[in-house]
Scaffold this motif. Structure first.
Motif, mmCIF file in Angstrom:
data_model
loop_
_atom_site.group_PDB
_atom_site.id
_atom_site.type_symbol
_atom_site.label_atom_id
_atom_site.label_comp_id
_atom_site.label_asym_id
_atom_site.label_seq_id
_atom_site.Cartn_x
_atom_site.Cartn_y
_atom_site.Cartn_z
ATOM 1 N N GLU A 146 0.785 -1.222 -0.057
ATOM 2 C CA GLU A 146 -0.001 0.030 -0.068
ATOM 3 C C GLU A 146 0.872 1.378 0.051
ATOM 4 O OE1 GLU A 146 -2.558 -3.044 2.672
ATOM 5 O OE2 GLU A 146 -0.480 -2.530 2.030
ATOM 6 N N CYS A 147 2.017 1.156 0.593
ATOM 7 C CA CYS A 147 2.767 2.319 0.749
ATOM 8 C C CYS A 147 3.305 2.714 -0.609
ATOM 9 C CB CYS A 147 4.302 2.122 1.761
ATOM 10 S SG CYS A 147 3.879 1.840 3.180
ATOM 11 N N ARG A 148 3.602 1.771 -1.556
ATOM 12 C CA ARG A 148 4.124 2.041 -3.086
ATOM 13 C C ARG A 148 3.137 2.815 -3.764
ATOM 14 N NH1 ARG A 148 8.810 -0.072 -2.451
ATOM 15 N NH2 ARG A 148 8.937 -1.774 -0.897
ATOM 16 N N GLY A 149 1.829 2.174 -3.873
ATOM 17 C CA GLY A 149 0.593 2.625 -4.466
ATOM 18 C C GLY A 149 0.216 4.247 -3.971
ATOM 19 N N LEU A 150 0.440 4.388 -2.625
ATOM 20 C CA LEU A 150 0.205 5.710 -2.051
ATOM 21 C C LEU A 150 1.222 6.486 -2.741
ATOM 22 C CD1 LEU A 150 -1.357 7.234 -0.239
ATOM 23 C CD2 LEU A 150 -0.093 6.420 1.860
ATOM 24 N N ALA A 151 2.352 6.184 -2.473
ATOM 25 C CA ALA A 151 3.612 7.192 -2.989
ATOM 26 C C ALA A 151 3.594 7.673 -4.338
ATOM 27 C CB ALA A 151 4.901 6.496 -2.869
ATOM 28 N N ARG A 152 3.027 6.575 -5.344
ATOM 29 C CA ARG A 152 2.678 6.750 -6.722
ATOM 30 C C ARG A 152 1.768 7.656 -6.971
ATOM 31 N NH1 ARG A 152 2.896 0.408 -7.349
ATOM 32 N NH2 ARG A 152 5.340 0.127 -7.715
ATOM 33 N N ALA A 153 0.484 7.455 -6.337
ATOM 34 C CA ALA A 153 -0.494 8.327 -6.131
ATOM 35 C C ALA A 153 -0.269 10.065 -5.850
ATOM 36 C CB ALA A 153 -1.741 8.063 -5.573
ATOM 37 N N ALA A 154 0.507 9.998 -4.749
ATOM 38 C CA ALA A 154 0.934 11.462 -4.252
ATOM 39 C C ALA A 154 1.898 11.992 -5.224
ATOM 40 C CB ALA A 154 1.748 10.914 -2.958
ATOM 41 N N VAL A 155 2.772 11.361 -5.864
ATOM 42 C CA VAL A 155 3.794 12.020 -6.783
ATOM 43 C C VAL A 155 3.166 12.381 -8.026
ATOM 44 C CG1 VAL A 155 5.759 11.562 -8.129
ATOM 45 C CG2 VAL A 155 6.115 10.742 -5.819
ATOM 46 N N ARG A 156 2.058 11.652 -8.406
ATOM 47 C CA ARG A 156 1.263 12.073 -9.540
ATOM 48 C C ARG A 156 0.156 13.288 -9.325
ATOM 49 N NH1 ARG A 156 -0.391 6.798 -10.319
ATOM 50 N NH2 ARG A 156 -2.425 7.391 -9.848
#
Length: 370
Positions: A146-156
């Motif tokens: 979930e951390c990876r998905g959250l980071a990807r969404a935040a950076v976008r």
């Protein structure tokens, strides 16, 4: 994040440019070209063999790719699923199987088939190895998917995907695990990236912090309405003067409300006089003081609060005081407790033997900072 790509396609005649699509999706043009080169996730038609133009179907496929990676699916698996979805919808059963195998929540708008066991999407691939990255340039280490998905969404800067991921984390793991295992590691990664890259990623940190705060406050509001009938003294939470990092206290505030413990949160940078006035007015059972940096840790103020008594003569009492946050270092004193994490703070607040505040827990590790 839905694009009205057909409007620009009609203007250009053949579709939108890579630069236009990258800006709308919040990714770099290099990322789109990399997805095309690695996974075949590119425009079906090339204009004059030089400039790539993305038709509405191409745009929809890349949007699906973004949604799936925001949900934590590995890029390779997300690309495979996005291409399958572009060829036509699949049934709901494979979607549920995929969620179970991957251990993640896929947004409802996405159509996908089940990832194969052992692939990155099943939680057993290279994204789970120590030292790996989120695909965003943020070093996350060995963390939950979930951390990876959250980071990807935040950076976008995909606000809806960020909120979806945070809400799903709380619903799936509970507040404490969502905070300690999902929110804090991602916040730390973004903070480190901001510090090491000058002024870059400031907007990412602000977006992520805002949505984390919104999620924590939603938990509080939902839980607080069930604890109105209690007459017990509240737990008082406050940041010390000059301290504006409130998220850890917001997490504790929500966790206490879930447990129907009365709580009074004063927020960031509370002046000493206001803090003492609040203590004397409400007679809190516990006072939690947050300090993120050494500059804001005020041990004399904490000791003064711990020594303050109230009540009728012969039955006076005082609050137990918890020093929370990395700013305290190894500072301590009589009647001051040092929780090491959110769960320990909850235990100390609930422990009857600590209500008098007479004991000294001594120095201990700081509550996880963001």
């Amino acid at each position: 994040m839905e694009l009205r790509a057909h409007e620009e396609a009609e203007t250009a005649g053949v579709g939108v440019t890579t630069g236009f699509l990258a800006r709308k999706l919040g990714v770099s043009p290099t990322t789109l070209r990399s997805w095309d080169r690695r996974y075949g996730l590119g425009p079906a038609v090339r204009a004059d063999g030089r400039h790539r133009r993305w038709a509405p179907d191409d745009v929809a496929m890349v949007q699906e790719m973004c949604r799936l990676t925001a949900a934590g699916l590995a890029p390779a698996e997300a690309a495979r699923v996005a291409k399958e979805a572009a060829r036509g919808p699949v049934t709901a059963a494979p979607l549920m199987v995929a969620r179970a195998l991957a251990g993640i929540r896929i947004p409802e708008r996405s159509s996908m088939s089940a990832p194969r066991p052992g692939t990155p999407g099943s939680g057993q691939g290279t994204l789970g190895t120590p030292g790996s990255r989120s695909g965003t340039g943020l070093p996350l280490g060995d963390v939950r998917q979930e951390c990876r998905g959250l980071a990807r969404a935040a950076v976008r800067l995909d606000a809806l995907a960020v909120q979806e991921q945070l809400t799903a984390a709380v619903r799936t793991h509970g507040l404490i695990r969502a905070w300690e295992d999902v929110m804090v590691p991602t916040l730390r990664a973004v903070g480190r990236k901001w510090e090491s890259s000058g002024d870059r990623y400031v907007e990412v940190e602000h977006l992520l912090s805002w949505h984390v705060s919104a999620t924590l406050r939603h938990v509080y509001v939902s839980a607080a309405k069930h604890g109105r009938d209690t007459v017990a003294p509240p737990v008082l939470l406050a940041c010390l003067p000059g301290e504006m990092h409130t998220l850890p206290l917001e997490a504790l505030n929500a966790a206490l409300a879930e447990r129907r413990v009365p709580v009074l949160t004063l927020g960031g940078a509370v002046p000493p006089e206001a803090l003492m006035t609040a203590v004397q007015r409400v007679g809190p059972s516990s006072v939690v003081l947050w300090s993120q940096t050494r500059n804001t840790a005020n041990l004399p103020l904490a000791c003064h609060i711990a020594a303050t008594r109230w009540g009728v003569r012969g039955a006076r009492t005082r609050s137990q005081v918890l020093l929370s946050g990395p700013g305290w270092g190894r500072q301590s004193g009589p009647g001051l407790l040092r929780p090491g994490h959110l769960a320990e703070a909850l235990r100390l607040i609930a422990a009857p033997e600590n209500r008098s505040g007479e004991g000294d827990a001594g120095p201990g590790p700081a509550t996880p900072n963001t």
